[in-house]
Design a protein around this motif. Structure first.
Motif, PDB file in Angstrom:
ATOM      1  N   UNK A   1      22.408  -4.094 -32.406  1.00 23.92           N
ATOM      2  CA  UNK A   1      22.069  -4.519 -33.768  1.00 23.92           C
ATOM      3  C   UNK A   1      23.285  -5.016 -34.545  1.00 23.92           C
ATOM      4  N   UNK A   2      24.392  -5.259 -33.836  1.00 24.03           N
ATOM      5  CA  UNK A   2      25.617  -5.704 -34.504  1.00 24.03           C
ATOM      6  C   UNK A   2      25.966  -7.131 -34.112  1.00 24.03           C
ATOM      7  N   UNK A   3      26.629  -7.806 -35.048  1.00 24.60           N
ATOM      8  CA  UNK A   3      27.189  -9.125 -34.768  1.00 24.60           C
ATOM      9  C   UNK A   3      28.714  -8.983 -34.763  1.00 24.60           C
ATOM     10  N   UNK A   4      29.302  -9.012 -33.567  1.00 31.65           N
ATOM     11  CA  UNK A   4      30.723  -8.706 -33.435  1.00 31.65           C
ATOM     12  C   UNK A   4      31.550  -9.968 -33.221  1.00 31.65           C
ATOM     13  N   UNK A   5      32.761  -9.924 -33.737  1.00 30.14           N
ATOM     14  CA  UNK A   5      33.715 -10.996 -33.458  1.00 30.14           C
ATOM     15  C   UNK A   5      34.291 -10.776 -32.060  1.00 30.14           C
ATOM     16  N   UNK A   6      34.228 -11.798 -31.223  1.00 24.96           N
ATOM     17  CA  UNK A   6      34.746 -11.706 -29.855  1.00 24.96           C
ATOM     18  C   UNK A   6      35.558 -12.960 -29.546  1.00 24.96           C
ATOM     19  N   UNK A   7      36.496 -12.872 -28.574  1.00 23.00           N
ATOM     20  CA  UNK A   7      37.218 -14.077 -28.157  1.00 23.00           C
ATOM     21  C   UNK A   7      36.261 -15.046 -27.458  1.00 23.00           C
ATOM     22  N   UNK A   8      36.353 -16.319 -27.735  1.00 22.78           N
ATOM     23  CA  UNK A   8      35.456 -17.292 -27.080  1.00 22.78           C
ATOM     24  C   UNK A   8      35.530 -17.245 -25.560  1.00 22.78           C
ATOM     25  N   UNK A   9      36.746 -17.011 -25.034  1.00 19.76           N
ATOM     26  CA  UNK A   9      36.887 -17.003 -23.571  1.00 19.76           C
ATOM     27  C   UNK A   9      36.109 -15.862 -22.937  1.00 19.76           C
ATOM     28  N   UNK A  10      35.895 -14.778 -23.693  1.00 16.70           N
ATOM     29  CA  UNK A  10      35.125 -13.672 -23.133  1.00 16.70           C
ATOM     30  C   UNK A  10      33.681 -14.094 -22.878  1.00 16.70           C
TER      31      UNK A  10
ATOM     32  N   UNK B   1      29.814 -20.936 -29.370  1.00 12.45           N
ATOM     33  CA  UNK B   1      29.613 -21.399 -30.743  1.00 12.45           C
ATOM     34  C   UNK B   1      30.451 -20.619 -31.742  1.00 12.45           C
ATOM     35  N   UNK B   2      30.862 -21.324 -32.794  1.00 11.10           N
ATOM     36  CA  UNK B   2      31.690 -20.747 -33.845  1.00 11.10           C
ATOM     37  C   UNK B   2      31.042 -20.985 -35.195  1.00 11.10           C
ATOM     38  N   UNK B   3      31.341 -20.115 -36.138  1.00  9.52           N
ATOM     39  CA  UNK B   3      30.896 -20.349 -37.510  1.00  9.52           C
ATOM     40  C   UNK B   3      31.757 -21.455 -38.123  1.00  9.52           C
ATOM     41  N   UNK B   4      31.372 -21.907 -39.295  1.00 12.36           N
ATOM     42  CA  UNK B   4      32.094 -23.023 -39.928  1.00 12.36           C
ATOM     43  C   UNK B   4      33.544 -22.670 -40.237  1.00 12.36           C
ATOM     44  N   UNK B   5      33.844 -21.376 -40.408  1.00  8.33           N
ATOM     45  CA  UNK B   5      35.226 -20.972 -40.670  1.00  8.33           C
ATOM     46  C   UNK B   5      35.966 -20.578 -39.383  1.00  8.33           C
ATOM     47  N   UNK B   6      35.382 -20.901 -38.203  1.00 12.91           N
ATOM     48  CA  UNK B   6      36.081 -20.745 -36.927  1.00 12.91           C
ATOM     49  C   UNK B   6      35.954 -19.400 -36.252  1.00 12.91           C
ATOM     50  N   UNK B   7      35.032 -18.544 -36.711  1.00 17.34           N
ATOM     51  CA  UNK B   7      34.866 -17.235 -36.079  1.00 17.34           C
ATOM     52  C   UNK B   7      33.834 -17.309 -34.947  1.00 17.34           C
ATOM     53  N   UNK B   8      34.143 -16.585 -33.848  1.00 18.32           N
ATOM     54  CA  UNK B   8      33.207 -16.502 -32.716  1.00 18.32           C
ATOM     55  C   UNK B   8      32.534 -15.140 -32.757  1.00 18.32           C
ATOM     56  N   UNK B   9      31.204 -15.144 -32.931  1.00 12.27           N
ATOM     57  CA  UNK B   9      30.447 -13.893 -33.030  1.00 12.27           C
ATOM     58  C   UNK B   9      29.436 -13.815 -31.892  1.00 12.27           C
ATOM     59  N   UNK B  10      29.125 -12.576 -31.493  1.00 18.39           N
ATOM     60  CA  UNK B  10      28.137 -12.367 -30.438  1.00 18.39           C
ATOM     61  C   UNK B  10      27.332 -11.117 -30.752  1.00 18.39           C
ATOM     62  N   UNK B  11      26.049 -11.151 -30.433  1.00 19.63           N
ATOM     63  CA  UNK B  11      25.147 -10.044 -30.742  1.00 19.63           C
ATOM     64  C   UNK B  11      25.301  -8.921 -29.718  1.00 19.63           C
ATOM     65  N   UNK B  12      25.515  -7.690 -30.223  1.00 16.81           N
ATOM     66  CA  UNK B  12      25.550  -6.489 -29.395  1.00 16.81           C
ATOM     67  C   UNK B  12      24.620  -5.470 -30.033  1.00 16.81           C
TER      68      UNK B  12
END
Length: 651
Positions: A142-151, A129-140
């Motif tokens: 207590x952080x929400x990090x930007x990660x590559x979708x393929x990861x 899933x991506x945000x409306x502006x195209x960013x892929x985030x994942x929870x680590x």
């Protein structure tokens, strides 16, 4: 009595527990430039909601509390109802339309007069899933990090692959398994066990309310018709003419075999299909054939077992592939390397190991296909190195893991040419390394030798030097050099032609003495009397014979010595008219040292030595121009003359 946790209780308890990997608080308030508290802009809050829900959905799911501060203080959401409605829709409006998240649970409730907007979203197992502006985030944590979708896709595939063989398949029964195969294994592992007991012992089945339930691993290992459960439990073996696969009219695959079956039968049948490709048969001039090994069996079998045991079976559309080119063999298995294993550690032979297919690996270990876990790659390297071949290559990408074996010697053509000159000396691997180091007359130091054979103990060096010295191959070219200077170059390797001539002289001395039962001091004296004073064997001829493999530790003749006596004594009685005898004229003599050269009628120059005359007194009768009859030596030293054997005077 069963108690149900109410949503309000869950929310309040979550607030008390604080933020975590599964929980985040977002304030709906901010301070303005004057320091006064006021509502945050709704767009900013909606963007935060979209970011957090995307992060949770891409990770393990979680819950979001809007109106709660980071320290768990309930501050509320003071916005108007229409703005609250916009926040409730943020899971859709602030998430990319092409990657919608699972519909979350949404609840607006009041605590002590403060409104709290609550979201709960589950873990997504399909899309990234991506945000409306195209960013892929994942929870680590207590952080929400930007990660590559393929990861994220890779992580999910890895989890799926790890769970694949352990999943239970309710629709499968014992009738789907090869019971005869299981009975045979039971006799091997646990005599007297029924198939049901053996499967439970191997943790491949459990009893449930409806009877025995099989894991998928049991089907992969023992299924009668494995295609029913996995369409590509297979190994494809391709023989390619050349070093790459062509296409169209240039397609150069000469053999293409697909071996199917459950894992146990697959291992045996694919090995039977692969094994003929590990050697090549060459026909010689005499119409006999000679088989030469081009790939070590142990390395190939280990690579095959490794591929079957550790491939990603959740990738059901691809088989294992083995491609055999003219110069290499590639064993390619579906699935990326597990994230916990580094390719660097495998190449450095650190024994890195973690099983993707835990239940399959256990059974293969019990059946003896696999030995110590984590040792497979090490054994491949060890086997290849024992054949003096270049190291294998290990390659991993996002879709596969590949081991490549090469049909290429670690020695250059010049190295091989040099070593071929010492074939009759039966050198060990360490001795070969030293001989190569001293090629072309290079002087060697003690440190040079220690480093090339990777030894630490000085006694090991002394033993190695003594063996080579007694074989007549190495000597101290600077005997006046004092000991203790390990870095001083002083040792030299005899050229193969020279070493061969001294060896031939020693062999002829054995022939002259005749067959004996034991080599003692009187025999040693007889040998010294029959070899030149400057021979490396003159000092301790019997110990040299032992180092060369002609005499046992008990100083009795070994088969190699008996072969010299038998073969050479028979050769003496051959007629000079036989086709393998040559005729030549003496062209050069060094009478004081007992050697010279003769040119055959076809123009080839031969080395002649006094010890090779059938009648030793004939040496004193020849001169330049004398005509000799002789046999050519069995092997020609590269760049040097062949030795003449069984010489006699003709004219």
């Amino acid at each position: 009595m069963t108690e149900t946790l109410k949503l309000e209780e869950r929310i309040l308890t979550g607030i008390d527990l604080g933020e975590s990997h599964f929980r985040e608080f977002k304030s709906a308030l901010q301070r303005n430039t004057e320091g006064k508290v006021e509502p945050r802009p709704v767009k900013e809050i909606c963007r935060n909601i979209g970011e957090v829900l995307v992060s949770f959905a891409n990770a393990d799911g979680g819950e979001l509390f809007v109106g709660v501060e980071d320290d768990s203080t309930i501050s509320g959401v003071p916005h108007k109802d229409e703005l609250l409605d916009a926040m409730k829709l943020a899971y859709s409006t602030y998430v990319h339309a092409d990657s919608p998240i699972p519909t979350p649970s949404i609840k607006l409730f009041e605590v002590k007069g403060n409104k709290i907007l609550y979201f709960q979203v589950s873990k997504s197992t399909g899309s990234v899933h991506l945000t409306s502006d195209g960013r892929c985030l994942q929870r680590f944590d207590r952080e929400n990090r930007i990660v590559p979708p393929e990861r994220i896709q890779q992580d999910r595939q890895e989890i799926l692959s790890r769970e694949y063989d352990r999943n239970f398949i309710p629709s499968a029964t014992l009738k789907d398994l090869d019971i005869d195969l299981i009975d045979g294994i039971a006799q091997q592992l646990a005599p007297g066990y029924s198939p049901e007991k053996l499967l439970q012992f191997l943790d491949l089945a459990q009893f449930g309310p409806e009877g025995l339930i099989l894991r998928r691993a049991a089907l992969l290992l023992f299924a009668r018709d494995v295609i029913k459960w996995h369409p590509r439990c297979s190994i494809r073996i391709l023989r390619v003419t050349g070093s790459s696969i062509g296409t169209g009219k240039d397609y150069n695959v000469s053999e293409d075999d697909m071996i199917n079956g459950n894992i146990v039968s697959l291992l045996e049948n694919s090995w039977d299909a692969l094994r003929p490709h590990l050697a090549r048969t060459k026909f010689q001039a005499n119409a006999l054939f000679r088989e030469s090994i081009i790939y070590p069996e142990d390395a190939c079998r280990e690579a095959l077992i490794n591929a079957v045991a550790h491939r990603d079976y959740s990738i059901e559309g691809k088989p294992i592939e083995i491609l055999i080119y003219d110069d290499r063999m590639e064993v390619k298995s579906p699935g990326r390397l597990l994230s916990s294993i580094l390719i660097k550690d495998l190449k450095e032979l650190k024994g890195a190991h973690q099983s993707r297919n835990v239940f399959i690996a256990r059974v293969l270990r019990e059946l003896g296909y696999m030995r110590e876990m984590g040792e497979g790659i090490r054994r491949i390297y060890s086997s290849v190195r024992s054949f003096e071949l270049v190291d294998p290559e290990i390659h991993a990408d996002q879709a596969s893991f590949m081991v490549t074996l090469f049909h290429k010697s670690i020695f250059s053509p010049k190295d091989v040419q040099w070593l071929n000159g010492f074939t009759d000396f039966h050198l060990t691997k360490d001795e070969q390394r030293v001989v190569l180091l001293g090629r072309d007359g290079r002087l060697l130091s003690t440190n040079d030798i220690i480093q090339v054979v990777e030894i630490i103990d000085t006694e090991e060096f002394r033993a190695l030097y003594e063996r080579l010295n007694r074989k007549g191959i190495i000597y101290n070219a600077k005997p006046t050099t004092r000991g203790g200077k390990r870095q001083v170059p002083r040792f030299q390797i005899r050229p193969p032609q020279e070493a061969q001539q001294y060896l031939a002289e020693l062999q002829n001395a054995l022939l002259e003495i005749g067959q004996i039962e034991k080599f003692d001091m009187p025999i040693a004296k007889k040998l010294r009397d029959r070899i030149s004073s400057n021979s490396p064997y003159n000092r301790e001829p019997v110990f040299s014979l032992r180092a060369l493999g002609y005499v046992s530790e008990m100083f009795t003749p070994l088969p190699r010595t008996a072969a010299i006596w038998t073969k050479t004594s028979l050769s003496k009685y051959q007629s000079s008219s036989e086709p393998d005898r040559l005729k030549g004229t003496v062209t050069y003599l060094v009478e004081g040292r007992g050697f010279g050269f003769a040119k055959s009628t076809d123009g080839e120059s031969f080395f002649i030595h006094a010890s090779e005359f059938n009648d030793k007194s004939d040496w004193n009768k020849i001169s330049i121009g004398s005509v000799l009859g002789f046999q050519a030596g069995e092997r020609k030293s590269f760049g040097k003359e062949r030795s003449a054997k069984l010489i006699r005077i003709l004219e």
